[in-house]
Design a protein around this motif. Structure first.
Motif, PDB file in Angstrom:
ATOM      1  N   GLU A 192      37.498  35.433  48.066  1.00 63.14           N
ATOM      2  CA  GLU A 192      37.749  35.969  46.730  1.00 63.14           C
ATOM      3  C   GLU A 192      38.414  34.936  45.813  1.00 63.14           C
ATOM      4  O   GLU A 192      38.102  34.859  44.622  1.00 63.14           O
ATOM      5  CB  GLU A 192      38.624  37.220  46.832  1.00 63.14           C
ATOM      6  CG  GLU A 192      37.960  38.400  47.526  1.00 63.14           C
ATOM      7  CD  GLU A 192      36.702  38.857  46.797  1.00 63.14           C
ATOM      8  OE1 GLU A 192      36.706  38.847  45.554  1.00 63.14           O
ATOM      9  OE2 GLU A 192      35.716  39.210  47.461  1.00 63.14           O
ATOM     10  N   LYS A 209      38.861  41.300  36.583  1.00 67.29           N
ATOM     11  CA  LYS A 209      38.598  42.234  37.688  1.00 67.29           C
ATOM     12  C   LYS A 209      38.826  41.547  39.037  1.00 67.29           C
ATOM     13  O   LYS A 209      39.390  42.138  39.966  1.00 67.29           O
ATOM     14  CB  LYS A 209      37.160  42.751  37.588  1.00 67.29           C
ATOM     15  CG  LYS A 209      36.896  43.665  36.404  1.00 67.29           C
ATOM     16  CD  LYS A 209      35.457  44.142  36.405  1.00 67.29           C
ATOM     17  CE  LYS A 209      35.176  45.046  35.208  1.00 67.29           C
ATOM     18  NZ  LYS A 209      33.766  45.504  35.173  1.00 67.29           N
ATOM     19  N   LYS A 210      38.404  40.286  39.106  1.00 63.77           N
ATOM     20  CA  LYS A 210      38.578  39.544  40.358  1.00 63.77           C
ATOM     21  C   LYS A 210      40.066  39.315  40.654  1.00 63.77           C
ATOM     22  O   LYS A 210      40.501  39.378  41.799  1.00 63.77           O
ATOM     23  CB  LYS A 210      37.846  38.211  40.274  1.00 63.77           C
ATOM     24  CG  LYS A 210      37.820  37.411  41.562  1.00 63.77           C
ATOM     25  CD  LYS A 210      37.049  38.142  42.669  1.00 63.77           C
ATOM     26  CE  LYS A 210      35.568  38.256  42.324  1.00 63.77           C
ATOM     27  NZ  LYS A 210      34.814  38.868  43.435  1.00 63.77           N
ATOM     28  N   ASP A 212      42.492  41.312  39.830  1.00 68.97           N
ATOM     29  CA  ASP A 212      43.001  42.596  40.340  1.00 68.97           C
ATOM     30  C   ASP A 212      42.633  42.780  41.807  1.00 68.97           C
ATOM     31  O   ASP A 212      43.452  43.244  42.612  1.00 68.97           O
ATOM     32  CB  ASP A 212      42.452  43.751  39.506  1.00 68.97           C
ATOM     33  CG  ASP A 212      43.021  43.775  38.094  1.00 68.97           C
ATOM     34  OD1 ASP A 212      44.114  43.205  37.895  1.00 68.97           O
ATOM     35  OD2 ASP A 212      42.379  44.365  37.207  1.00 68.97           O
ATOM     36  N   GLU A 213      41.390  42.426  42.141  1.00 73.31           N
ATOM     37  CA  GLU A 213      40.931  42.566  43.526  1.00 73.31           C
ATOM     38  C   GLU A 213      41.745  41.658  44.465  1.00 73.31           C
ATOM     39  O   GLU A 213      42.136  42.074  45.565  1.00 73.31           O
ATOM     40  CB  GLU A 213      39.443  42.226  43.614  1.00 73.31           C
ATOM     41  CG  GLU A 213      38.537  43.232  42.921  1.00 73.31           C
ATOM     42  CD  GLU A 213      37.082  42.783  42.918  1.00 73.31           C
ATOM     43  OE1 GLU A 213      36.796  41.700  43.493  1.00 73.31           O
ATOM     44  OE2 GLU A 213      36.242  43.497  42.350  1.00 73.31           O
TER      45      GLU A 213
END
Length: 230
Positions: A192, A209-210, A212-213
Motif C-alpha cells: 500500500e 483514500k490510499k 486513509d487505508e
C-alpha cells in the motif's frame, strides 16, 4: 593485529619473560613442587594471552565490549596462579610441600578459569545474537519511515503534504519491533505504501483514500503488535 592487540601481546610477553628470569635467577631450592608451579604458571600466562586475543579478536565494537568480562577471566586466572605459585614456592623453601598439593591447587584454579571462560563466551554470543535479532526486527519499520519521508518529500500538493506528514508521524511513533505474527499485515502495508508513492502526484483524491487505508492498516498493525506482547 591492531595496536591494542600488540599491546596485550607485549604485556603478556613481559610478564612471561620476567617470571622466567626471576624464577631461574633467584637462588632458592627448586624442588619438584617448585618446577610444577613454574610449569602451571607459564601455562596460565599463555592461556591468559590466548583468552585476551580471543576476547578482542573481532572488529565489532559490541563484540569487544562484551569480550571484556572474558578478558578479565583470563587475566585474573593468570594473576591468581602467579600468586598461588609464588606462595607454594616460598613455603616450599622452609617446609616440604608435596607435589600433589601444587598439582591440585593449580588444576582447581585452571578448572574455575575454564568454567568462567565458557560462561562469559556463551553470554557474549547470546547477547550479540539477541542484538542482531532486535536490529532485524526493527528494520521493516525503519524502511516504512524512510519510504513515508520520501513520499512527503516528493509530494507537490501543499494540503496533501500535510496529511502525509501526519501519516509519517503515525509510522514514526509506532512500535518499531515486529514479529512473525505481523508479517502478512506488514507485507500488505508495504504494497500500500508503494502504491501511495506511485499516485501521490497523479491522483490527489485517490491518494487521500490510499492514505486513509494505510492509516487504518497501520493502526491495526499496532494493535496486533501490542496484543502479541501482552
Amino acid at each position: 593485529m591492531n595496536k591494542k592487540m600488540k599491546s596485550f601481546v607485549l604485556i603478556y610477553a613481559i610478564i612471561f619473560i620476567a617470571y622466567c628470569v626471576l624464577f631461574l635467577v633467584i637462588p632458592f631450592p627448586k624442588s619438584g613442587t617448585a618446577w610444577v608451579e613454574f610449569a602451571f604458571t607459564l601455562i596460565a600466562i599463555c592461556t591468559g594471552a590466548g583468552i585476551s586475543w580471543y576476547a578482542f579478536k573481532n572488529e565489532g565494537l559490541t563484540s569487544k565490549i562484551y569480550g571484556f568480562p572474558m578478558f578479565k577471566v583470563g587475566f585474573i586466572y593468570m594473576i591468581v596462579q602467579i600468586i598461588v605459585g609464588c606462595v607454594i614456592v616460598i613455603v616450599g623453601c622452609f617446609v616440604a610441600v608435596p607435589i600433589w598439593v601444587a598439582v591440585v591447587a593449580s588444576i582447581v584454579i585452571l578448572a574455575v578459569a575454564g568454567i568462567g571462560f565458557i560462561g562469559t563466551d556463551n553470554a557474549r554470543d547470546i547477547i550479540i545474537e539477541q542484538q542482531a535479532q532486535t536490529q532485524a526486527s526493527v528494520k521493516q519499520m525503519k524502511m516504512f519511515r524512510l519510504d513515508m519521508q520520501y513520499i512527503v518529500d516528493i509530494c507537490a500538493d501543499t494540503e496533501l503534504k500535510k496529511v502525509l506528514e501526519k501519516l509519517a508521524d503515525q509510522f514514526k511513533f509506532s512500535d518499531p519491533v515486529t514479529c512473525d505474527e505481523l508479517f502478512d499485515i506488514e507485507d500488505n502495508l508495504k504494497r500500500e505504501v508503494k502504491s501511495l508513492a506511485a499516485i501521490v502526484n497523479s491522483d490527489k483524491e485517490l491518494a487521500r483514500k490510499k492514505i486513509d487505508e494505510v492509516s487504518i492498516l497501520l493502526a491495526d498493525r499496532n494493535r496486533r503488535c501490542k496484543e502479541s506482547k501482552s
